[in-house]
Write an enzyme that holds these catalytic residues in place. Sequence first.
Site, PDB file in Angstrom:
ATOM      1  N   ARG A 107     116.632  46.116  35.899  1.00 12.00           N
ATOM      2  CA  ARG A 107     115.979  47.199  35.662  1.00 12.00           C
ATOM      3  C   ARG A 107     116.552  48.594  36.458  1.00 12.00           C
ATOM      4  O   ARG A 107     116.742  49.765  36.326  1.00 12.00           O
ATOM      5  CB  ARG A 107     114.527  47.412  35.695  1.00 12.00           C
ATOM      6  CG  ARG A 107     113.871  46.758  34.329  1.00 12.00           C
ATOM      7  CD  ARG A 107     112.448  46.560  34.254  1.00 12.00           C
ATOM      8  NE  ARG A 107     112.080  46.460  32.923  1.00 12.00           N
ATOM      9  CZ  ARG A 107     110.799  46.130  32.683  1.00 12.00           C
ATOM     10  NH1 ARG A 107     109.815  46.358  33.656  1.00 12.00           N
ATOM     11  NH2 ARG A 107     110.175  45.939  31.532  1.00 12.00           N
ATOM     12  N   LYS A 137     102.238  35.157  15.137  1.00 13.64           N
ATOM     13  CA  LYS A 137     100.945  35.565  14.236  1.00 13.64           C
ATOM     14  C   LYS A 137     101.079  37.057  13.282  1.00 13.64           C
ATOM     15  O   LYS A 137     101.946  37.925  13.982  1.00 13.64           O
ATOM     16  CB  LYS A 137      99.718  35.908  14.998  1.00 13.64           C
ATOM     17  CG  LYS A 137      99.160  34.648  15.617  1.00 13.64           C
ATOM     18  CD  LYS A 137      97.740  35.144  16.352  1.00 13.64           C
ATOM     19  CE  LYS A 137      97.152  33.544  17.075  1.00 13.64           C
ATOM     20  NZ  LYS A 137      95.941  34.230  17.905  1.00 13.64           N
ATOM     21  N   GLY A 152     110.193  40.918  24.331  1.00 16.59           N
ATOM     22  CA  GLY A 152     110.171  40.032  25.393  1.00 16.59           C
ATOM     23  C   GLY A 152     110.831  38.592  24.895  1.00 16.59           C
ATOM     24  O   GLY A 152     111.826  37.999  25.191  1.00 16.59           O
ATOM     25  N   GLY A 199     106.905  46.926  24.721  1.00 18.90           N
ATOM     26  CA  GLY A 199     105.794  47.605  23.768  1.00 18.90           C
ATOM     27  C   GLY A 199     106.305  48.971  23.216  1.00 18.90           C
ATOM     28  O   GLY A 199     106.195  49.181  22.043  1.00 18.90           O
TER      29      GLY A 199
END
Length: 395
Positions: A36, A197, A354, A377
Amino acid sequence: MAYKTLDDIEMQDKVVLVRVDVNVPMEGGVVTDATRIEKIVPTVRDIVQSGGKPVLLAHFGRPKGTPVPDMSLQHILPALEKALGMRVIFGADCVGDAARDAIGQAGEGDVVLLENTRFHAGEEKNDPALARQLADLGDIYVNDAFSAAHRAHASTEGVARLLPSAAGRLMAEELRALDAALGSPKRPVVAVVGGAKVSTKLDLLGNLVTKVDHLVIGGGMANTFLVAQGIEVGKSLAERDMAGTAQDILKKAEAAGCTIHLPVDVVVAREFKANAASETVAADACPADAMILDAGPETVAALSKVFTDSSTLVWNGPLGAFEIEPFDAATNAAALKAAALTEAGTLVSVAGGGDTVAALNKADAAARFSYISTAGGAFLEWMEGKVLPGVAALG
């Protein structure tokens, strides 16, 4: 959306506040993965070469609005100086006298790193007073942290509305890649969505069926869709209470002209462990005492054809339990096919999230995709069709 980049702003003799993501993993006070940090180098170097003074704003960990020594950005100074090849002056606060003093000490070619923005409770509350204090430090605001763009914080959204603003090199690169994938893509477009899920990716699935031509559903999510079609999946992970929702998504896809692809054959085992005894069966033939842990070779062959016939691929989530062999086979094979088509110039491939990055790295395919987003996210919310505050503020 329209936004300015570094090429659109005059930076000579200007103090440029740069929001970056240097929230890197550390062990024993040492950075263990500087990826990063390395990614912000082009933006910082271009600002310096344009005569500007870069002042870096960043968060680190979750200190919850109070100073935590272990979460001080001072720990990353050695890695930052090494990556930039420049002197970095540290400010013991991100606002006030300590910040102003650090900026004042910086000469031509120096970089300033200010302390963790999350040491202030007003950061995550997007407090206007904190945003104003930040804005008072500089002349220009540059956001180079797409990974934090889904958060309306003082350093990502508030300050952007108080100064002339632009996207940094990394942010602009990410936005261009995402626009090519879903904004104005070359069709046909195929999306791969995996994971455990359905309930965690409802917004994602609902948005994608209106945007793509083909939607591939893998992982535990696929089991829920099989259940929704009346297929027994034995002891497999499945959200049986979401069957109705899965049926609704299937109907929405049909109405939108999106073809949903589910496994036609599956790899099953009685144990969830590496190298467990396994067999390949039809998707509707899972034994009652077994669990589905991967898609089978017929499914991979079908997906390979979809990839070959498509022009754009967006990927989020693995097709099976990729962490353990041999249940990584479908993810690996599909990823390598996408990588080969990308290298051949027939497919634009964008992936993020991820587990996705980990899976594609494990398959040795990540470096061969058109673009890999490490944003997590923010990437997911973009795929869900949501407005990202940190991006919207640059418009």
